[in-house]
Scaffold this active site. Structure first.
Site, mmCIF file in Angstrom:
data_model
loop_
_atom_site.group_PDB
_atom_site.id
_atom_site.type_symbol
_atom_site.label_atom_id
_atom_site.label_comp_id
_atom_site.label_asym_id
_atom_site.label_seq_id
_atom_site.Cartn_x
_atom_site.Cartn_y
_atom_site.Cartn_z
ATOM 1 N N SER A 108 0.680 -1.123 0.093
ATOM 2 C CA SER A 108 0.055 -0.065 -0.026
ATOM 3 C C SER A 108 0.745 1.216 0.025
ATOM 4 O O SER A 108 1.841 1.349 0.742
ATOM 5 C CB SER A 108 -0.773 -0.159 1.013
ATOM 6 O OG SER A 108 -1.518 1.397 1.486
ATOM 7 N N HIS A 253 -13.081 -1.788 -3.030
ATOM 8 C CA HIS A 253 -12.059 -1.322 -1.775
ATOM 9 C C HIS A 253 -12.657 -2.047 -0.505
ATOM 10 O O HIS A 253 -12.727 -1.351 0.782
ATOM 11 C CB HIS A 253 -12.410 0.165 -1.474
ATOM 12 C CG HIS A 253 -11.059 0.906 -1.146
ATOM 13 N ND1 HIS A 253 -10.128 1.510 -1.922
ATOM 14 C CD2 HIS A 253 -10.598 0.778 0.116
ATOM 15 C CE1 HIS A 253 -9.209 2.318 -1.006
ATOM 16 N NE2 HIS A 253 -9.247 1.762 0.226
HETATM 17 C C1 LIG Z 1 -7.580 -1.905 6.839
HETATM 18 C C2 LIG Z 1 -7.640 -1.677 5.262
HETATM 19 C C3 LIG Z 1 -6.864 -0.706 4.669
HETATM 20 C C4 LIG Z 1 -6.956 -0.880 3.107
HETATM 21 N N1 LIG Z 1 -5.992 -0.047 2.528
HETATM 22 C C5 LIG Z 1 -5.957 0.449 1.284
HETATM 23 C C6 LIG Z 1 -5.075 0.907 0.572
HETATM 24 O O1 LIG Z 1 -3.949 1.561 1.206
HETATM 25 N N2 LIG Z 1 -4.926 1.002 -0.578
HETATM 26 C C7 LIG Z 1 -6.072 0.494 -1.509
HETATM 27 O O2 LIG Z 1 -5.958 0.461 -2.642
HETATM 28 N N3 LIG Z 1 -6.767 -0.572 -0.978
HETATM 29 C C8 LIG Z 1 -6.803 -0.697 0.400
HETATM 30 N N4 LIG Z 1 -7.731 -1.124 0.972
HETATM 31 C C9 LIG Z 1 -8.571 -2.189 0.195
HETATM 32 C C10 LIG Z 1 -8.166 -3.477 0.058
HETATM 33 O O3 LIG Z 1 -7.022 -3.408 -1.157
HETATM 34 C C11 LIG Z 1 -9.084 -4.477 -0.716
HETATM 35 O O4 LIG Z 1 -9.718 -3.900 -1.903
HETATM 36 C C12 LIG Z 1 -9.855 -4.997 0.500
HETATM 37 O O5 LIG Z 1 -9.687 -5.149 1.491
HETATM 38 C C13 LIG Z 1 -10.687 -6.323 -0.150
HETATM 39 O O6 LIG Z 1 -11.659 -6.812 0.697
HETATM 40 P P1 LIG Z 1 -11.473 -7.791 1.996
HETATM 41 O O7 LIG Z 1 -10.639 -7.012 2.846
HETATM 42 O O8 LIG Z 1 -12.805 -8.436 2.112
HETATM 43 O O9 LIG Z 1 -10.554 -8.933 1.352
HETATM 44 C C14 LIG Z 1 -7.712 -1.557 2.311
HETATM 45 C C15 LIG Z 1 -8.403 -2.236 3.214
HETATM 46 C C16 LIG Z 1 -8.467 -2.391 4.514
HETATM 47 C C17 LIG Z 1 -9.269 -3.657 4.987
HETATM 48 C C1 LIG Z 2 -4.962 9.288 2.221
HETATM 49 C C2 LIG Z 2 -5.721 8.117 1.724
HETATM 50 C C3 LIG Z 2 -5.600 7.110 2.745
HETATM 51 C C4 LIG Z 2 -6.273 5.629 2.644
HETATM 52 C C5 LIG Z 2 -5.651 4.784 3.639
HETATM 53 C C6 LIG Z 2 -5.772 3.500 3.284
HETATM 54 C C7 LIG Z 2 -7.152 2.908 2.819
HETATM 55 O O1 LIG Z 2 -7.186 2.862 1.821
HETATM 56 C C8 LIG Z 2 -8.244 2.493 3.520
HETATM 57 O O2 LIG Z 2 -9.112 1.968 2.974
HETATM 58 O O3 LIG Z 2 -8.175 2.561 4.906
#
Ligand SMILES: Cc1cc2nc3c(=O)[nH]c(=O)nc-3n(C[C@H](O)[C@H](O)[C@H](O)COP(=O)(O)O)c2cc1C
Ligand SMILES: CCCCCCC(=O)C(=O)O
Length: 364
Positions: A108, A253
């Site tokens: 990430s 997401h």
């Molecule tokens: C705590 C958390 C942080 C995440 N941070 C990011 C991120 O920094 N960038 C991003 O593209 N997606 C982020 N996501 C989305 C994940 O890449 C992904 O799409 C998602 O977790 C998939 O669903 P699942 O948790 O049910 O497997 C985040 C998801 C979670 C749960």
């Molecule tokens: C500046 C955007 C921070 C997003 C942090 C990580 C993320 O995607 C999330 O779902 O939480």
């Protein structure tokens, strides 16, 4: 000796017990009413498997490739921010576990360990996830660093022009640690505290004007392949292919952005048909079982990414926990393949699943 967790749900329970509520809620929560959060998982339960019998399944090969990189199985690590909330080693522990399981990790943009530390921690293939900030130079700097340190693709997240409304984080007044990658570039000090610091930080940094033309901008600063993450409509998938991207991730997401967007598995086929083989289509959201992985592959995904399960494993047991979560999903997939009469990923076809629509039509 403590009982070993036997499934992802049990890892989730442990994570809930060991993490401070604020951090568990951040990891586990979704946007708004969390309708899509539940749907992402429920939609898998409505798809049935159609096994074939009397196939020699004494050998199962789960290996696959993505952009030419080989993986032990089509189960990858999704980009999730701030692994240090779960474990002091943060993304370094996650990367080592991914490498040990011979799979690909997407780091990430909002990681709590530096690109350079993750890169030097182990020998694995990694992609770098990108957010585009209002200060484009910040994003460009991280892309250059990722490229220099051997990351193999840029995964541009396209579903986050603004942060979704995450009410648990607002209530908990989520605090934000300094994100090491941003040291010297951006401060996470968001000023006087109200609700979620992450929401305030996102509104000060994310560029809501990001649009299709910016794919060209991204291409002008990197020679790495570009994958778009966050597509759930056929029209956007077609446009992405026209723009020359190298892959698509069907993602909402993890239901943290737009509540009442569809469960990703329910739109996968629409996207796969629209793309008609031009680029690999990946999927994430709600995958908690090897059977879920199998269903996604049957509906046309090249591979899947898992987000929260990795964080549960990391919170429970650090690197060992992430490894255990990945191995658990891999062995569940292997068993599902055997019981469905498929010995390699290519043998998993559309005929191995029955969707709810098909079930209803068969009753008419
Ligand atoms: C705590 C958390 C942080 C995440 N941070 C990011 C991120 O920094 N960038 C991003 O593209 N997606 C982020 N996501 C989305 C994940 O890449 C992904 O799409 C998602 O977790 C998939 O669903 P699942 O948790 O049910 O497997 C985040 C998801 C979670 C749960
Ligand atoms: C500046 C955007 C921070 C997003 C942090 C990580 C993320 O995607 C999330 O779902 O939480």
């Amino acid at each position: 000796m403590e009982d070993e967790p036997v499934n992802i749900r049990e890892y989730e329970e442990i994570a809930k017990q060991v993490l401070p509520k604020m951090f568990f809620d951040y990891y586990n929560g979704g946007a708004g009413d969390e309708y899509t959060l539940r749907e992402n998982m429920e939609a898998y339960r409505r798809i049935m498997l159609r096994p074939r019998i009397l196939v020699d399944v004494s050998r199962i090969d789960m290996s696959t490739t993505l952009l030419g990189y080989k993986m032990h199985s089509p189960i990858m690590v999704a980009p999730t921010g701030m692994h240090k909330y779960a474990h002091p080693e943060g993304e370094v522990a996650t990367a080592r576990a991914a490498a040990a399981c011979n799979t690909l990790m997407v780091l990430s943009f909002s990681s709590s360990r530096k690109i350079e530390d993750v890169a030097s921690s182990c020998n694995a293939v990694r992609f770098f996830q990108l957010y585009v900030y209002q200060k484009r130079e910040v994003s460009a700097t991280l892309v250059r660093r990722a490229e220099e340190y051997g990351f193999k693709a840029i995964v541009l997240t396209v579903d986050t022009p603004r942060l979704g409304r995450r009410e648990k984080d607002i209530k908990n007044k989520l605090i934000l640690p300094q994100l090491s990658n941003l040291d010297g570039l951006v401060s996470v000090d968001v000023g006087p505290k109200g609700g979620s610091d992450l929401e305030a930080f996102a509104s000060q940094t994310l560029d809501p004007s990001l649009c299709w033309n910016d794919i060209e901008w991204l291409r002008s600063i990197t020679s790495l392949p570009i994958i778009l993450k966050g597509i759930i409509a056929a029209e956007d998938a077609i446009k992405a292919v026209e723009m020359g991207v190298s892959g698509i991730v069907v993602s909402n997401h993890g239901a943290r952005q737009l509540d009442y967007s569809p469960a990703t598995i329910s739109v996968l086929e629409e996207v796969v048909k629209a793309v008609s083989g031009a680029v690999p289509v990946l999927i994430d959201g709600g995958i908690r079982r090897g059977t879920d992985v199998f269903k996604a592959l049957a509906l046309g995904a090249k591979a899947v990414l898992v987000g929260r399960p990795i964080l549960y494993g990391l919170a429970a047991k650090g690197e060992k926990g992430v490894k255990s979560v990945l191995k658990m999903l891999q062995s569940e997939l292997e068993l599902t393949m055997a019981l469905c009469g498929t010995t390699s990923i290519n043998e998993i076809t559309r005929k191995h699943v029955q969707t709810e629509g098909e079930k209803l039509r068969s009753l008419l």
